[in-house]
Design an enzyme around this catalytic site. Sequence first.
Site, PDB file in Angstrom:
ATOM      1  N   ASP A  72       9.245  11.221  -3.522  1.00 53.47           N
ATOM      2  CA  ASP A  72       8.012  10.683  -2.924  1.00 53.47           C
ATOM      3  C   ASP A  72       7.718  11.356  -1.588  1.00 53.47           C
ATOM      4  OD1 ASP A  72       5.770   8.833  -2.512  1.00 53.47           O
ATOM      5  OD2 ASP A  72       7.018   8.145  -0.863  1.00 53.47           O
ATOM      6  N   ARG A  88       0.273  15.381  -1.145  1.00 52.12           N
ATOM      7  CA  ARG A  88      -0.954  14.598  -1.402  1.00 52.12           C
ATOM      8  C   ARG A  88      -1.788  14.471  -0.132  1.00 52.12           C
ATOM      9  NH1 ARG A  88       1.213   9.188  -3.078  1.00 52.12           N
ATOM     10  NH2 ARG A  88      -0.953   8.572  -3.190  1.00 52.12           N
ATOM     11  N   LYS A 111       9.907   3.733  -3.799  1.00 49.60           N
ATOM     12  CA  LYS A 111      10.666   3.450  -2.563  1.00 49.60           C
ATOM     13  C   LYS A 111      11.165   2.012  -2.551  1.00 49.60           C
ATOM     14  CE  LYS A 111       7.155   4.850  -0.141  1.00 49.60           C
ATOM     15  NZ  LYS A 111       6.065   5.639   0.386  1.00 49.60           N
ATOM     16  N   SER A 123       4.337   5.957  -5.718  1.00 49.42           N
ATOM     17  CA  SER A 123       4.842   6.250  -4.378  1.00 49.42           C
ATOM     18  C   SER A 123       5.435   4.985  -3.742  1.00 49.42           C
ATOM     19  CB  SER A 123       3.677   6.781  -3.533  1.00 49.42           C
ATOM     20  OG  SER A 123       4.003   6.796  -2.175  1.00 49.42           O
ATOM     21  N   HIS A 163       5.945  -5.566   1.452  1.00 47.14           N
ATOM     22  CA  HIS A 163       5.316  -4.266   1.712  1.00 47.14           C
ATOM     23  C   HIS A 163       3.807  -4.415   1.787  1.00 47.14           C
ATOM     24  CE1 HIS A 163       4.955   0.104   1.679  1.00 47.14           C
ATOM     25  NE2 HIS A 163       3.889  -0.083   0.922  1.00 47.14           N
TER      26      HIS A 163
HETATM   27  N1  URA Z   1       1.709   4.079   0.967  1.00 48.12           N
HETATM   28  C1  URA Z   1       2.637   4.837   0.338  1.00 48.12           C
HETATM   29  O1  URA Z   1       3.808   4.737   0.619  1.00 48.12           O
HETATM   30  N2  URA Z   1       2.217   5.672  -0.615  1.00 48.12           N
HETATM   31  C2  URA Z   1       0.930   5.823  -0.963  1.00 48.12           C
HETATM   32  O2  URA Z   1       0.625   6.606  -1.846  1.00 48.12           O
HETATM   33  C3  URA Z   1      -0.025   5.036  -0.303  1.00 48.12           C
HETATM   34  C4  URA Z   1       0.398   4.155   0.663  1.00 48.12           C
END
Ligand code: URA
Length: 437
Positions: free
Chosen positions: A161, A168, A187, A183, A82
């Site tokens: 999220d 957000r 995931k 966040s 990621h």
């Molecule tokens: N990527 C995400 O999935 N969440 C965040 O808060 C920032 C970057």
Amino acid sequence: MNTVELITAKRNGRELTEEEIRYLVRGFTEGSIPDYQMSAFLMAVYFRGMSRQETIWLTREMKLSGDTADLSQIKGVKIDKHSTGGVGDKTTLIVGPLAAACGVPIAKMSGRGLGFTGGTVDKLESIPGFQTALPVQDFFDQVNGCGIAVIGQTAHIAPADKKIYALRDVTATVENLSLITSSIMSKKLASGSDGILLDVKCGSGAFMKTEEDARQLAELMVEIGKADGKKTMAVITDMEQPLGNAIGNALEVREAIDVLRGQGPRDITELSIELAGRMIWMGEQADSAEEGLAKAGRALRTGAGLEKFREFVAGQGGDPDVTDKNRQDELLPVSPCTRTVTAPRDGYICSMDAMGIGLASQHTGAGRQTKEDSIDHGAGILLHHKAGDQVKEGEPICTLYSSDEARLETAAGEVLRSVQIGDAEPDLSPLIRCVVE
Ligand code: URA
């Protein structure tokens, strides 16, 4: 429990309990806590922060707000990767096939781009026919057969999220260590892989502007991943300027293919080998990071990574001939209106602000302003020079591509504002800053 009391507690800087965090996450996900109260809570978190323990509880609750993918039908040690988000970051398209070619199963769920950053799903969808929404069994079969599948993240993964991030995004509460950590990790932990390699970006085009902030984010994410029983590691990498030379979906697919041919830009090639090498090590196909890097380099040199990319594209419905230089113009979209941006003076390019270039790319139509916007897959920017290069007045710095001539003017202005030219050769930060294990 009372939502106002919890907002007040956080506003006053009190550490919340696990039950209180659970109440807030569940209430908001189910709809009993309205947007305006969650917004106030997020702003309180933004100013007061959360402790390490609160962040662990928040991540766990967000992860448990939806399904947890069961990848047990896929053989081997599955490794996910990621990136915290950047400009020109097409590494998944390179790293996935390289790691898969070395025996690491990649069962990846990726996102779409928003704002000035791109997303892997949009890039893959610029390949005609490529399917990013596979039925679960096809997803498993593709990984077991070809070694790699990449699909869009389903709505059932960490729905808390999805709701919180949407809030957000419009309440100026994205840039907070605990909120970013929870966040991303909610995931990733719900996505079912055995290990996660994080590419934490640092610099003008990243959420974390300084190495110190990026390190704190990386350490917290690694700790949370390990606490959940996953092998987790982070590489902190530079995002002061775009990665590679191509920004925009189909342009980035072409560049990823160039890298897999051994003909790509040096920076993205170096980072791809670093990331793939670590994934090969984490996936137990090498006994050390060094051996993993050597294997990744070999997969690139021998063309095994390119061959895996072709198999991967074909397996998900795309035309594998996108890798054929002679057929790329026919198979990959290129937007028809172009504009060359030239250097306004002689000198060295001292900086090329990644966020500004990302915004310029968004203006060409390659990115979205809101989640509902459609994108122009053939739009974007091809850089002819990067920070550190010497240029002459009038020399092309980049070419812009768009389907709408009118968009090019704004994009060109944004590029010119993002590029600083000076007399002295600049001191550039290294691409790979450090590793957090
Ligand atoms: N990527 C995400 O999935 N969440 C965040 O808060 C920032 C970057």
